[in-house]
Design an enzyme around this catalytic site. Structure first.
Site, short mmCIF file in Angstrom:
data_model
loop_
_atom_site.label_atom_id
_atom_site.label_comp_id
_atom_site.label_asym_id
_atom_site.label_seq_id
_atom_site.Cartn_x
_atom_site.Cartn_y
_atom_site.Cartn_z
N HIS A 145 -3.50 6.79 3.14
CA HIS A 145 -4.07 5.67 2.55
C HIS A 145 -5.19 5.20 3.09
O HIS A 145 -5.55 5.36 4.67
CB HIS A 145 -2.92 4.61 2.97
CG HIS A 145 -3.26 3.13 2.49
ND1 HIS A 145 -3.62 3.01 1.30
CD2 HIS A 145 -3.24 2.02 3.14
CE1 HIS A 145 -3.89 1.46 1.20
NE2 HIS A 145 -3.78 1.10 2.31
N ASN A 175 -10.19 -0.52 0.29
CA ASN A 175 -8.83 -0.34 0.17
C ASN A 175 -8.38 -0.73 -1.29
O ASN A 175 -8.30 -1.92 -1.56
CB ASN A 175 -7.98 -1.19 1.20
CG ASN A 175 -6.47 -1.08 1.17
OD1 ASN A 175 -6.14 -0.57 0.34
ND2 ASN A 175 -5.83 -1.50 2.39
N CYS A 212 0.75 -1.29 -0.10
CA CYS A 212 -0.12 -0.13 0.26
C CYS A 212 0.88 1.40 -0.12
O CYS A 212 0.31 2.29 -0.32
CB CYS A 212 -0.96 -0.08 1.11
SG CYS A 212 -2.06 -1.34 1.02
C1 LIG Z 1 -9.80 -6.13 9.58
C2 LIG Z 1 -10.41 -5.42 10.59
C3 LIG Z 1 -11.24 -4.48 9.95
C4 LIG Z 1 -11.04 -6.12 11.90
O1 LIG Z 1 -11.39 -5.29 12.83
P1 LIG Z 1 -11.15 -5.64 14.37
O2 LIG Z 1 -11.83 -4.59 15.19
O3 LIG Z 1 -9.77 -5.76 14.56
O4 LIG Z 1 -11.85 -6.89 14.47
P2 LIG Z 1 -11.37 -8.20 14.81
O5 LIG Z 1 -10.50 -8.83 14.06
O6 LIG Z 1 -10.71 -8.00 16.31
O7 LIG Z 1 -12.75 -9.03 15.12
C5 LIG Z 1 -13.69 -8.96 15.99
C6 LIG Z 1 -14.63 -9.86 15.75
O8 LIG Z 1 -15.44 -9.74 14.49
C7 LIG Z 1 -15.44 -11.03 13.82
N1 LIG Z 1 -15.21 -10.55 12.48
C8 LIG Z 1 -14.10 -10.44 11.68
N2 LIG Z 1 -14.31 -10.34 10.29
C9 LIG Z 1 -15.81 -10.07 10.38
C10 LIG Z 1 -16.69 -9.52 9.38
N3 LIG Z 1 -16.48 -9.18 8.03
N4 LIG Z 1 -17.79 -9.58 9.68
C11 LIG Z 1 -18.32 -9.82 11.02
N5 LIG Z 1 -17.60 -10.20 12.05
C12 LIG Z 1 -16.36 -10.18 11.67
C13 LIG Z 1 -14.10 -11.63 14.31
O9 LIG Z 1 -14.41 -13.09 13.87
C14 LIG Z 1 -14.21 -11.31 15.62
O10 LIG Z 1 -15.11 -12.16 16.53
P3 LIG Z 1 -14.92 -12.83 17.70
O11 LIG Z 1 -14.58 -11.71 18.85
O12 LIG Z 1 -16.03 -13.64 18.23
O13 LIG Z 1 -13.54 -13.56 17.67
C15 LIG Z 1 -9.33 -4.36 11.33
O14 LIG Z 1 -8.35 -5.27 12.13
C16 LIG Z 1 -8.56 -3.76 10.25
O15 LIG Z 1 -8.67 -2.70 9.66
N6 LIG Z 1 -7.19 -4.02 10.31
C17 LIG Z 1 -6.07 -3.60 9.32
C18 LIG Z 1 -6.40 -4.07 8.14
C19 LIG Z 1 -5.64 -3.21 7.25
O16 LIG Z 1 -5.51 -2.15 6.98
N7 LIG Z 1 -4.89 -4.07 6.01
C20 LIG Z 1 -4.46 -3.44 5.14
C21 LIG Z 1 -3.20 -2.87 5.50
S1 LIG Z 1 -2.69 -1.43 4.28
#
Ligand SMILES: CC(C)(COP(=O)(O)OP(=O)(O)OC[C@H]1O[C@@H](n2cnc3c(N)ncnc32)[C@H](O)[C@@H]1OP(=O)(O)O)[C@@H](O)C(=O)NCCC(=O)NCCS
Length: 332
Positions: free
Chosen positions: A256, A287, A116
């Site tokens: 970003h 993204n 990214c």
């Molecule tokens: C991926 C992202 C949105 C997840 O959000 P989060 O708040 O960290 O959520 P978590 O991964 O802790 O998951 C929380 C819960 O939601 C659930 N969950 C994950 N994806 C889900 C979805 N698409 N829909 C519903 N629930 C979901 C998980 O299983 C978890 O459940 P649990 O508590 O029962 O285990 C976030 O971590 C993120 O944006 N990370 C950066 C990713 C990124 O930017 N990548 C590119 C880099 S440039």
């Protein structure tokens, strides 16, 4: 003789027509619109559905928009830097194909892979060539067909990414406009947290890697989120301090588009309390990896005024991250 800086003199972009909404994803995986919107800020993304078209198709459309807007003769282009994490094929270079297709017959081109942060690194490279006097017309493209590396049964990744392309033309400037400063960083501590495990020299493709779905993006979202917030916000704050910029001096944050919460945290750390200064299109495109920054420039081009102070910020797989301070060079 006045100092030569490298300025952005034109912007182009392209997103495919097909829209993948949160509602549509609800039919595909166990997720819902409320969860996706509140956790990421994303409502929909664009998908290049035609299986015969790769990232070069997106990039060519974005570059052609620049040619249309500027009436630039493609034969005058010296260099095309193609930032992408999803090249048409591992070898040959996607940038070379793009250059040939748009008629840039006197240019050389290559791909730059920094996930990214690819576009930001590409702007840096283009600027160095221009500042040195070596080349005068450089196009930097950020383009990714993320849908080609996403597992649409994996709810932790398929809700995030979309396809798109953006491009800028960079040229010498003697009025002190263009790129002023940058802080670019990388750290392989992130190698395990965001990756496509197979298909490279370490784990070449086999029937087993395909069966295990190792050719798709996998990420540890929480870890990526944590590093993204602290690193992207850190360099953005630092570049302001280093250039004596207050929150009043900064006209636009071009960050970003990975997650609205990451962008908000960066803006907060910079003291940008005017949300109109924080460019945002994640709700429409998700993204798009290398394409997010130039897509923002294209969407907001009409708002920029000559002399405006833009802070770019990025974070991506690797990890790679950085910030750049650029003075906008034209009124549109
Ligand atoms: C991926 C992202 C949105 C997840 O959000 P989060 O708040 O960290 O959520 P978590 O991964 O802790 O998951 C929380 C819960 O939601 C659930 N969950 C994950 N994806 C889900 C979805 N698409 N829909 C519903 N629930 C979901 C998980 O299983 C978890 O459940 P649990 O508590 O029962 O285990 C976030 O971590 C993120 O944006 N990370 C950066 C990713 C990124 O930017 N990548 C590119 C880099 S440039």
């Amino acid at each position: 003789m006045s100092k030569i800086t490298a300025a952005i003199t034109a912007v182009g972009a392209y997103v495919p027509e097909d829209v993948l909404t949160n509602k549509m994803l609800e039919e595909m995986v166990d997720t819902n619109d409320e969860w996706i919107t509140s956790r990421t800020g994303i409502k929909e993304r664009r998908i290049l559905k035609d299986p015969k078209k790769g990232t070069s198709y997106l990039a060519i459309q974005a570059a052609k928009e620049i040619l249309r807007k500027t009436n630039l003769d493609p034969e005058e282009i010296d260099l095309i830097i193609m930032a992408t994490a999803t090249p048409d094929m591992p070898v040959a270079s996607t940038g070379v194909h793009v250059a040939t297709q748009i008629g840039a017959t006197n240019a050389f081109s290559y791909d730059l892979q920094a996930a990214c942060s690819g576009f930001l690194y590409g702007m840096s490279t283009a600027s160095a060539y221009i500042e040195s006097g070596r080349y005068k017309k450089v196009i930097v493209i950020g383009a990714d067909k993320m849908s080609s590396i996403i597992d649409y049964t994996d709810r932790t990744t398929c809700i995030i990414f979309g396809d798109g392309a953006g491009a800028v033309l960079m040229e010498p400037n003697t009025e002190g406009l263009g790129l002023q400063d940058e802080i670019l960083r990388s750290d392989s501590i992130g190698r395990a947290s965001l990756k496509i495990e197979a298909g490279g020299s370490l784990t070449p493709p086999t029937e087993e890697t395909v069966a295990k779905k190792l050719h798709f993006v996998r990420q540890d979202g929480k870890t990526v989120f944590k590093f993204a917030v602290s690193n992207m916000a850190g360099v953005s704050e630092k570049i302001m301090k280093r250039n004596d910029l207050t929150n009043e001096d900064v006209n636009w944050l071009v960050a970003h588009q990975a997650n609205k919460r990451i962008i908000d945290a960066t803006a907060n750390r910079m003291g940008l309390n005017d949300e109109n200064k924080v460019l945002m299109n994640i709700q429409r495109y998700g993204n798009t990896t290398s394409a997010t920054l130039p897509l923002l420039l294209s969407d907001y081009e009409k708002n920029f005024k000559k002399g405006d102070n833009l802070i770019f910020a990025s974070f991506g797989g690797g990890f790679t991250w950085g910030a750049a301070y650029l003075k906008w060079a034209y009124n549109s």
